[in-house]
Design a protein around this motif. Sequence first.
Motif, PDB file in Angstrom:
ATOM      1  N   PRO A 245       0.918  -1.315   0.053  1.00  0.00           N
ATOM      2  CA  PRO A 245       0.000   0.122   0.074  1.00  0.00           C
ATOM      3  C   PRO A 245       0.922   1.311  -0.038  1.00  0.00           C
ATOM      4  N   ASN A 246       2.195   1.285   0.667  1.00  0.00           N
ATOM      5  CA  ASN A 246       2.827   2.587   0.679  1.00  0.00           C
ATOM      6  C   ASN A 246       3.462   2.747  -0.690  1.00  0.00           C
ATOM      7  N   LEU A 247       3.810   1.896  -1.302  1.00  0.00           N
ATOM      8  CA  LEU A 247       4.264   1.975  -2.671  1.00  0.00           C
ATOM      9  C   LEU A 247       3.115   2.425  -3.687  1.00  0.00           C
ATOM     10  N   ALA A 248       2.023   1.785  -3.438  1.00  0.00           N
ATOM     11  CA  ALA A 248       0.921   2.216  -4.816  1.00  0.00           C
ATOM     12  C   ALA A 248       0.561   3.609  -4.196  1.00  0.00           C
ATOM     13  N   THR A 249       0.259   4.110  -3.135  1.00  0.00           N
ATOM     14  CA  THR A 249       0.037   5.282  -2.883  1.00  0.00           C
ATOM     15  C   THR A 249       1.057   6.311  -3.366  1.00  0.00           C
ATOM     16  N   THR A 250       2.288   6.164  -3.008  1.00  0.00           N
ATOM     17  CA  THR A 250       3.370   6.957  -3.715  1.00  0.00           C
ATOM     18  C   THR A 250       3.282   7.023  -5.248  1.00  0.00           C
ATOM     19  N   LEU A 251       3.166   5.623  -5.915  1.00  0.00           N
ATOM     20  CA  LEU A 251       3.087   5.950  -7.196  1.00  0.00           C
ATOM     21  C   LEU A 251       1.892   6.402  -7.722  1.00  0.00           C
ATOM     22  N   VAL A 252       0.693   6.514  -7.350  1.00  0.00           N
ATOM     23  CA  VAL A 252      -0.471   7.231  -7.612  1.00  0.00           C
ATOM     24  C   VAL A 252      -0.198   8.752  -7.339  1.00  0.00           C
ATOM     25  N   ASN A 253       0.432   9.008  -6.144  1.00  0.00           N
ATOM     26  CA  ASN A 253       0.732  10.550  -5.958  1.00  0.00           C
ATOM     27  C   ASN A 253       1.587  11.037  -7.235  1.00  0.00           C
ATOM     28  N   TYR A 254       2.639  10.384  -7.506  1.00  0.00           N
ATOM     29  CA  TYR A 254       3.433  10.851  -8.716  1.00  0.00           C
ATOM     30  C   TYR A 254       2.851  10.725  -9.892  1.00  0.00           C
ATOM     31  N   GLY A 255       1.799   9.733 -10.132  1.00  0.00           N
ATOM     32  CA  GLY A 255       0.794  10.015 -11.273  1.00  0.00           C
ATOM     33  C   GLY A 255      -0.179  11.145 -11.425  1.00  0.00           C
ATOM     34  N   ASN A 256      -0.450  11.397 -10.225  1.00  0.00           N
ATOM     35  CA  ASN A 256      -1.445  12.678 -10.268  1.00  0.00           C
ATOM     36  C   ASN A 256      -0.771  13.900 -10.703  1.00  0.00           C
ATOM     37  N   GLN A 257       0.525  13.997  -9.873  1.00  0.00           N
ATOM     38  CA  GLN A 257       1.149  15.090 -10.227  1.00  0.00           C
ATOM     39  C   GLN A 257       1.664  15.289 -11.733  1.00  0.00           C
ATOM     40  N   ILE A 258       2.017  14.233 -12.213  1.00  0.00           N
ATOM     41  CA  ILE A 258       2.365  14.203 -13.842  1.00  0.00           C
ATOM     42  C   ILE A 258       1.364  14.670 -14.473  1.00  0.00           C
TER      43      ILE A 258
ATOM     44  N   MET B 240      21.610 -12.649   9.240  1.00  0.00           N
ATOM     45  CA  MET B 240      20.531 -12.813   8.682  1.00  0.00           C
ATOM     46  C   MET B 240      19.537 -11.692   8.790  1.00  0.00           C
ATOM     47  N   LEU B 241      19.582 -11.105  10.248  1.00  0.00           N
ATOM     48  CA  LEU B 241      18.617 -10.063  10.410  1.00  0.00           C
ATOM     49  C   LEU B 241      18.601  -8.721   9.575  1.00  0.00           C
ATOM     50  N   ILE B 242      20.053  -8.144   9.179  1.00  0.00           N
ATOM     51  CA  ILE B 242      20.127  -6.977   8.453  1.00  0.00           C
ATOM     52  C   ILE B 242      19.809  -7.044   7.038  1.00  0.00           C
ATOM     53  N   PRO B 243      20.348  -8.133   6.304  1.00  0.00           N
ATOM     54  CA  PRO B 243      20.172  -8.538   5.030  1.00  0.00           C
ATOM     55  C   PRO B 243      18.700  -8.872   4.652  1.00  0.00           C
ATOM     56  N   THR B 244      17.943  -9.597   5.799  1.00  0.00           N
ATOM     57  CA  THR B 244      16.735  -9.910   5.703  1.00  0.00           C
ATOM     58  C   THR B 244      15.791  -8.509   5.361  1.00  0.00           C
ATOM     59  N   LEU B 245      16.162  -7.833   6.612  1.00  0.00           N
ATOM     60  CA  LEU B 245      15.158  -6.446   6.402  1.00  0.00           C
ATOM     61  C   LEU B 245      15.413  -5.866   5.319  1.00  0.00           C
ATOM     62  N   ILE B 246      16.823  -5.588   4.738  1.00  0.00           N
ATOM     63  CA  ILE B 246      16.952  -4.772   3.520  1.00  0.00           C
ATOM     64  C   ILE B 246      16.691  -5.189   2.236  1.00  0.00           C
ATOM     65  N   PHE B 247      16.726  -6.506   1.886  1.00  0.00           N
ATOM     66  CA  PHE B 247      16.754  -7.234   0.724  1.00  0.00           C
ATOM     67  C   PHE B 247      15.472  -8.026   0.436  1.00  0.00           C
ATOM     68  N   THR B 248      14.680  -7.912   1.476  1.00  0.00           N
ATOM     69  CA  THR B 248      13.417  -8.865   1.034  1.00  0.00           C
ATOM     70  C   THR B 248      12.511  -7.909   0.249  1.00  0.00           C
ATOM     71  N   GLY B 249      12.312  -6.497   0.741  1.00  0.00           N
ATOM     72  CA  GLY B 249      11.428  -5.927  -0.103  1.00  0.00           C
ATOM     73  C   GLY B 249      10.246  -5.364   0.556  1.00  0.00           C
ATOM     74  N   PHE B 250       9.908  -5.747   1.763  1.00  0.00           N
ATOM     75  CA  PHE B 250       8.792  -5.303   2.553  1.00  0.00           C
ATOM     76  C   PHE B 250       9.000  -3.769   3.401  1.00  0.00           C
ATOM     77  N   LEU B 251      10.355  -3.843   3.394  1.00  0.00           N
ATOM     78  CA  LEU B 251      10.550  -2.448   4.164  1.00  0.00           C
ATOM     79  C   LEU B 251      10.640  -1.507   3.046  1.00  0.00           C
ATOM     80  N   PHE B 252      11.975  -1.819   2.141  1.00  0.00           N
ATOM     81  CA  PHE B 252      12.274  -0.647   1.161  1.00  0.00           C
ATOM     82  C   PHE B 252      12.011  -1.452  -0.290  1.00  0.00           C
ATOM     83  N   PRO B 253      11.365  -0.737  -1.118  1.00  0.00           N
ATOM     84  CA  PRO B 253      11.362  -1.311  -2.335  1.00  0.00           C
ATOM     85  C   PRO B 253      12.702  -1.544  -3.186  1.00  0.00           C
TER      86      PRO B 253
END
Length: 366
Positions: A125-138, A290-303
Amino acid sequence: MKQFFAFIKKEFLHVIRDSKTLLMLFGLPIVQIALFGFALSNEVKEVNLVVCNLSNETKATELIQKFDASGNFKVVQVIHDPNALDQWFKNGNIKMCLVIPAQFEKNAVRERKIDVQLIADSSDPNLATTLVNYGNQIVFDFQMKWFGQSTLPGINPEVHMMYNPSLKGTTNFVPGVISLIMMLICVLMTSVSIVKEKELGTMEVLLVSPFHPFFIIIAKAIPYFVLSLFNLSIIVFLSINLLDMPMEGSILLLFAESGLLILVCLSLGLLISNTTNSQQAAMLISLLGMLIPTLIFTGFLFPIENMPKPLQIISNIMPSKWYYIIVKDIMIKGLGIKYFWKETLILMGMAIFLLALSLKKFKIRL
């Protein structure tokens, strides 16, 4: 006082000569600032976008070019059949699409506003909201340039959120948390199994037994595999009933894919256990590794799409990344294995490779 400074000098020399201490002291902060500096970003760049263009007018083409030139979107395909959009989303190839209706230019001139449709994959949902806002602005910038600054054109993009119209955060974080929990627990449990035998002095008994090392390793993994499945059952039950996580697909398929991830994690834990000499070292490697790579590279926190190419390549070696995609496809989108067979094959390959490497690293002599 002279003796005191001599003691300080001795400690400095002790630290400088210890390569492991220097690596922890200087290497770890450098790696962390580099990883988090590039990964921690709310800005989204070059997200794949499909355009369904039902109009062949010049202004429609200009709007498509504006989206492509924005830097936030990358137009990968222009199609003319709205029915094909569903397949693009199911395959996971795009996060948003732009639909330009027929007679786009004619209606815009007559009504002094632009009617387009923005369809986003809101499983994140966070990514979707960001993309829609970008689209609206364009769209808004395009409309202002078209009609001039003297007018106040109404922006009227129709927004449609697929898979998660209410934009619940659980659809993004629950699959990620499941991946994180399974990675940490499964790797940690098995990482101390063999090294514990070494510390207790019971490894000699196992080595003189008539069993092949392969069966010793498998025997170590099976109890943890069963317990991990039971643990997964509790996690899925709480996610569905307590956190209101949807379950659109097959729960049996979810458990089958989860069993594959558990096998990968147990194999990785056995490999760590085979290559370390103490439980503390095994636990430290398991948690920090495992902790830091999983948090960063899984994709659920940061695209992952936001990261530089080298980090995107590194993310491919994380089993949790592929499992996260599979869980979202099953639980949120209700898809079958034909949509994520590639991710399944990658996890199978990782399991076979890590299990074979664990067997090779198993020392039959102490």
